[in-house]
Write a protein that holds these residues in place. Structure first.
Motif, mmCIF file in Angstrom:
data_model
loop_
_atom_site.group_PDB
_atom_site.id
_atom_site.type_symbol
_atom_site.label_atom_id
_atom_site.label_comp_id
_atom_site.label_asym_id
_atom_site.label_seq_id
_atom_site.Cartn_x
_atom_site.Cartn_y
_atom_site.Cartn_z
ATOM 1 N N HIS A 68 14.855 -0.164 9.916
ATOM 2 C CA HIS A 68 13.743 -0.631 9.094
ATOM 3 C C HIS A 68 12.415 -0.601 9.853
ATOM 4 N N TRP A 69 12.342 0.196 10.911
ATOM 5 C CA TRP A 69 11.074 0.378 11.602
ATOM 6 C C TRP A 69 10.228 1.373 10.813
ATOM 7 N N ARG A 70 9.139 0.917 10.262
ATOM 8 C CA ARG A 70 8.298 1.771 9.416
ATOM 9 C C ARG A 70 7.794 2.992 10.164
ATOM 10 N N HIS A 71 7.370 2.791 11.429
ATOM 11 C CA HIS A 71 6.782 3.925 12.156
ATOM 12 C C HIS A 71 7.827 4.997 12.482
ATOM 13 N N PHE A 72 9.108 4.635 12.526
ATOM 14 C CA PHE A 72 10.148 5.639 12.734
ATOM 15 C C PHE A 72 10.170 6.624 11.567
ATOM 16 N N TYR A 73 10.031 6.122 10.353
ATOM 17 C CA TYR A 73 10.040 6.994 9.178
ATOM 18 C C TYR A 73 8.732 7.792 9.070
ATOM 19 N N VAL A 74 7.645 7.250 9.592
ATOM 20 C CA VAL A 74 6.395 8.014 9.636
ATOM 21 C C VAL A 74 6.548 9.202 10.582
ATOM 22 N N ILE A 108 15.746 1.947 0.663
ATOM 23 C CA ILE A 108 15.428 3.019 -0.285
ATOM 24 C C ILE A 108 13.925 3.241 -0.364
ATOM 25 N N TYR A 109 13.157 2.157 -0.307
ATOM 26 C CA TYR A 109 11.689 2.298 -0.293
ATOM 27 C C TYR A 109 11.230 3.090 0.925
ATOM 28 N N LEU A 110 11.816 2.830 2.092
ATOM 29 C CA LEU A 110 11.438 3.560 3.306
ATOM 30 C C LEU A 110 11.810 5.032 3.195
ATOM 31 N N TYR A 111 12.982 5.322 2.602
ATOM 32 C CA TYR A 111 13.377 6.714 2.398
ATOM 33 C C TYR A 111 12.371 7.425 1.485
ATOM 34 N N ALA A 112 11.988 6.758 0.398
ATOM 35 C CA ALA A 112 11.046 7.358 -0.554
ATOM 36 C C ALA A 112 9.679 7.569 0.085
ATOM 37 N N ALA A 113 9.206 6.578 0.838
ATOM 38 C CA ALA A 113 7.904 6.706 1.505
ATOM 39 C C ALA A 113 7.925 7.847 2.508
ATOM 40 N N LEU A 167 0.827 -1.202 0.000
ATOM 41 C CA LEU A 167 0.000 0.000 0.000
ATOM 42 C C LEU A 167 0.869 1.263 0.000
ATOM 43 N N SER A 168 1.977 1.237 0.744
ATOM 44 C CA SER A 168 2.862 2.408 0.800
ATOM 45 C C SER A 168 3.507 2.681 -0.552
ATOM 46 N N ILE A 169 3.903 1.628 -1.241
ATOM 47 C CA ILE A 169 4.473 1.810 -2.577
ATOM 48 C C ILE A 169 3.436 2.441 -3.503
ATOM 49 N N GLY A 170 2.182 2.035 -3.337
ATOM 50 C CA GLY A 170 1.113 2.655 -4.117
ATOM 51 C C GLY A 170 0.984 4.137 -3.818
#
Length: 435
Positions: free
Chosen positions: A399-405, A114-119, A59-62
């Motif tokens: 790679h913690w998603r919520h950290f990047y949020v 890289i995906y996490l950086y872009a998101a 969903l995030s990539i979308g």
């Protein structure tokens, strides 16, 4: 607005949905509705991470493609600088990957990075487009995800459903819909602080529901038996309470904050005391409460691994490649995100990651001193980010998603006050009251 409690209760959780708050009725279109629904769905499912990749990743990539395509982002100069730093860090990780002996494993790890950086960059732009409305949308959906994850954690820990213990616990600890209890706990902390902030903005008779939700989530954090999560929760509450008091404009508001913090502390102690009455819980708490575990010491322990990492960093300016440390030098990860990034992306990539974290803390503090409409929300996110950044000293959070949020929310709100092209302003949202 000058203070944390300077808004009316209508500025926070209200009768209308988060998506309804995000766009005024007269400006809604089918595309905008679908885009906002996609954002809400993404964050509402962000707590389901039994394995990787998780549903939230697809969903995030979308969203990375969708939000810029329909123009629901604002990439101002501040965010472009932010994105440039991530771009360089990603390039450094790619360069270090060429030195890896296990190209396949390293490539997958770098691709996720890289995906996490872009998101992070795109979500920051989404927040900058309409800071208060879009932040509330994300935090509301995040809270829903946290409730689901916590309910699963408690169901598993107390065996409330057949098979729940096997599915929702790990090593005798509540994991909920995560594969690791050490990630479940920190994931729940932003919604906890958000619910406390919601209660703070409401009159006394409407504080029960958010306080009950916060207490429910706190119990799940406690039963995750994650020392890092306990630390982050305590520090986040302390930072938030101090900043809320410091930015409050009236003595009555400060009194309410003190009362709420005192009540919260009493409730937290009550929850812990009730849990400790269970022999199984008390035994596990006794084990986990120690600051130094048996697996921390010795040359093959956590601290020994960090000493190895420091030596490798000094000898390898370009890094050694992601995941190489665990496959070639030590049996487990470094347990320090800053050392990990120096290994995975070299001196330059590791320095950029550290610079991003430090800049976020310093510029964020400067921003919270300004009276902005988003300051109540900003305090919540900022307090949790600072605590999570410090937790990175004892665990790998890269790679913690919520950290990047958290990063995206902070940079989105910080840069939203900068001048932007007229077509990108959130004037279209200005007429929509936050109900």
């Amino acid at each position: 607005m000058a203070a944390l409690a300077g808004h009316t209760s209508r500025d926070w959780a209200g009768r209308s949905s988060a998506i309804e708050d995000a766009v005024p009725r007269k400006r809604r279109s089918a595309v905008t509705w679908l885009a906002l629904a996609a954002v809400a769905l993404t964050f509402a499912t962000s707590g389901i991470v039994f394995s990787e990749p998780a549903p939230v990743d697809a969903l995030s990539i979308g969203l990375i493609v969708l939000l810029p395509t329909i123009g629901l982002v604002s990439f101002n100069r501040g965010l472009l600088a932010f994105g440039t730093l991530w771009l360089i860090a990603g390039a450094c990780a790619l360069l270090a990957a060429t030195l890896s002996l296990d190209q396949a494993t390293t490539a997958i790890h770098v691709a996720v990075t890289i995906y996490l950086y872009a998101a992070c960059f795109v979500i920051a732009g989404f927040v900058a487009y309409a800071p208060r409305q879009h932040t509330k949308l994300i935090l509301g959906a995040w809270t829903l995800a946290a409730i689901v994850a916590a309910a699963a954690a408690l169901a598993g820990y107390f065996g409330l459903l057949p098979g729940a213990a096997e599915l929702f616990t790990r090593y005798g600890r509540a994991a909920g819909t995560f594969k690791d209890p050490n990630v479940l706990g920190p994931f729940l902390i932003v919604p906890i602080i958000y619910q406390l902030g919601t209660a703070l903005e409401r009159p006394l008779h409407r504080m029960i529901l958010p306080l009950a939700i916060a207490g429910f989530l706190m119990l799940a954090v406690f039963l995750s038996f994650s020392r890092g999560a306990w630390f982050v929760l305590a520090l986040s509450l302390a930072i938030y309470g101090y900043l809320a008091l410091a930015t409050a404009s009236r003595a009555l508001v400060r009194l309410k904050i003190i009362g709420l913090l005192a009540l919260g502390s009493i409730l937290a102690l009550g929850v812990v005391a009730a849990a400790l009455s269970n022999d199984k819980v008390a035994e596990l708490v006794s084990q986990r409460a120690s600051l130094e575990q048996s697996y921390d010491t010795g040359s093959e322990g956590r601290f020994g691994g960090q000493q190895k990492a420091i030596g490798l960093i000094a000898e390898n300016p370009l890094g050694i490649g992601a995941q190489e440390f665990t496959s070639r030098y030590h049996h487990e990860e470094v347990h320090n995100v800053y050392l990990t990034l120096f290994l995975s992306a070299g001196w330059l990539g590791g320095s950029i990651y550290l610079i991003v974290v430090v800049l976020t803390i310093v510029l964020g503090f400067r921003h919270l001193l300004r009276a902005t409409p988003t300051r109540p929300l900003f305090l919540i996110v900022y307090a949790t980010f600072v605590a999570t950044a410090l937790e990175g000293l004892i665990i790998d959070t890269d790679h913690w998603r919520h950290f990047y949020v958290l990063l995206a929310l902070i940079w989105g709100m910080m840069t939203a006050t900068q001048p932007r092209p007229a077509r990108l302003r959130d004037d279209a949202y200005a007429s929509a009251p936050l109900r």
